[in-house]
Design a protein around this motif. Structure first.
Motif, PDB file in Angstrom:
ATOM      1  N   TRP A  28       0.829  -1.205   0.000  1.00  0.00           N
ATOM      2  CA  TRP A  28       0.000   0.000   0.000  1.00  0.00           C
ATOM      3  C   TRP A  28       0.864   1.256   0.000  1.00  0.00           C
ATOM      4  O   TRP A  28       0.574   2.225  -0.692  1.00  0.00           O
ATOM      5  CB  TRP A  28      -0.963  -0.006   1.184  1.00  0.00           C
ATOM      6  CG  TRP A  28      -1.808   1.233   1.239  1.00  0.00           C
ATOM      7  CD1 TRP A  28      -1.747   2.232   2.157  1.00  0.00           C
ATOM      8  CD2 TRP A  28      -2.823   1.618   0.302  1.00  0.00           C
ATOM      9  NE1 TRP A  28      -2.654   3.213   1.861  1.00  0.00           N
ATOM     10  CE2 TRP A  28      -3.332   2.865   0.714  1.00  0.00           C
ATOM     11  CE3 TRP A  28      -3.342   1.044  -0.853  1.00  0.00           C
ATOM     12  CZ2 TRP A  28      -4.338   3.530   0.024  1.00  0.00           C
ATOM     13  CZ3 TRP A  28      -4.346   1.708  -1.537  1.00  0.00           C
ATOM     14  CH2 TRP A  28      -4.832   2.933  -1.094  1.00  0.00           C
ATOM     15  N   LYS A  32      -0.298   3.071  -3.371  1.00  0.00           N
ATOM     16  CA  LYS A  32      -1.568   3.709  -3.004  1.00  0.00           C
ATOM     17  C   LYS A  32      -2.121   4.667  -4.065  1.00  0.00           C
ATOM     18  O   LYS A  32      -3.322   4.874  -4.131  1.00  0.00           O
ATOM     19  CB  LYS A  32      -1.462   4.401  -1.655  1.00  0.00           C
ATOM     20  CG  LYS A  32      -0.464   5.503  -1.567  1.00  0.00           C
ATOM     21  CD  LYS A  32      -0.383   5.995  -0.137  1.00  0.00           C
ATOM     22  CE  LYS A  32       0.841   6.849   0.060  1.00  0.00           C
ATOM     23  NZ  LYS A  32       1.128   7.022   1.478  1.00  0.00           N
ATOM     24  N   PHE A  37      -8.087   0.502  -2.495  1.00  0.00           N
ATOM     25  CA  PHE A  37      -7.915  -0.036  -1.143  1.00  0.00           C
ATOM     26  C   PHE A  37      -8.921  -1.151  -0.841  1.00  0.00           C
ATOM     27  O   PHE A  37      -8.620  -2.059  -0.062  1.00  0.00           O
ATOM     28  CB  PHE A  37      -8.011   1.077  -0.098  1.00  0.00           C
ATOM     29  CG  PHE A  37      -7.592   0.627   1.267  1.00  0.00           C
ATOM     30  CD1 PHE A  37      -6.253   0.400   1.554  1.00  0.00           C
ATOM     31  CD2 PHE A  37      -8.523   0.413   2.260  1.00  0.00           C
ATOM     32  CE1 PHE A  37      -5.852  -0.029   2.816  1.00  0.00           C
ATOM     33  CE2 PHE A  37      -8.138  -0.013   3.522  1.00  0.00           C
ATOM     34  CZ  PHE A  37      -6.797  -0.231   3.802  1.00  0.00           C
ATOM     35  N   TYR A  40      -7.574  -4.560  -0.987  1.00  0.00           N
ATOM     36  CA  TYR A  40      -6.753  -4.995   0.147  1.00  0.00           C
ATOM     37  C   TYR A  40      -7.632  -5.685   1.189  1.00  0.00           C
ATOM     38  O   TYR A  40      -7.240  -6.696   1.767  1.00  0.00           O
ATOM     39  CB  TYR A  40      -6.017  -3.802   0.759  1.00  0.00           C
ATOM     40  CG  TYR A  40      -4.864  -3.344  -0.090  1.00  0.00           C
ATOM     41  CD1 TYR A  40      -3.558  -3.531   0.327  1.00  0.00           C
ATOM     42  CD2 TYR A  40      -5.059  -2.736  -1.321  1.00  0.00           C
ATOM     43  CE1 TYR A  40      -2.477  -3.129  -0.452  1.00  0.00           C
ATOM     44  CE2 TYR A  40      -4.003  -2.334  -2.108  1.00  0.00           C
ATOM     45  CZ  TYR A  40      -2.716  -2.533  -1.677  1.00  0.00           C
ATOM     46  OH  TYR A  40      -1.659  -2.147  -2.457  1.00  0.00           O
ATOM     47  N   LYS A  57      -6.868   2.734   6.124  1.00  0.00           N
ATOM     48  CA  LYS A  57      -5.563   3.096   5.578  1.00  0.00           C
ATOM     49  C   LYS A  57      -4.694   3.806   6.615  1.00  0.00           C
ATOM     50  O   LYS A  57      -3.498   3.593   6.661  1.00  0.00           O
ATOM     51  CB  LYS A  57      -5.743   4.063   4.398  1.00  0.00           C
ATOM     52  CG  LYS A  57      -6.592   3.558   3.290  1.00  0.00           C
ATOM     53  CD  LYS A  57      -6.836   4.679   2.297  1.00  0.00           C
ATOM     54  CE  LYS A  57      -8.101   4.454   1.523  1.00  0.00           C
ATOM     55  NZ  LYS A  57      -8.437   5.546   0.645  1.00  0.00           N
TER      56      LYS A  57
END
Length: 88
Positions: A28, A32, A37, A40, A57
């Motif tokens: 990440w 990123k 996200f 993930y 995050k």
């Protein structure tokens, strides 16, 4: 009541989970700008083989149900990974 996550997952699965969580964090940090996200969270859920309640995050954290009746959290803080579990 706090309980050891190793007692719930077992030492081997805990080590595998922490290793994968660390991998996701490093990835990440590098990707990123380019990756979603939400993917993930999906990857973590698949790797843990359990329900993910929340993944954030900042801080890089996952809250999940490792086993019925328990809630757990993995969190990156500085250079450390912290983990907590509790009976619910």
């Amino acid at each position: 009541m706090t309980i050891s996550l190793a007692e719930i997952l077992g030492k081997e699965k805990l080590e595998k989970t922490i290793k994968f969580f660390s991998y996701l964090y490093e990835r990440w940090r590098d990707e990123k700008k380019y990756e979603d996200f939400a993917e993930y969270k999906t990857a973590m859920e698949k790797n843990l083989e359990c329900k993910i309640l929340k993944m954030t995050k900042r801080p890089f954290k996952v809250i999940f149900i490792p086993k019925e009746g328990f809630k757990a959290e993995l969190l990156i803080k500085g250079r450390n990974i912290l983990w907590f579990a509790e009976k619910i």
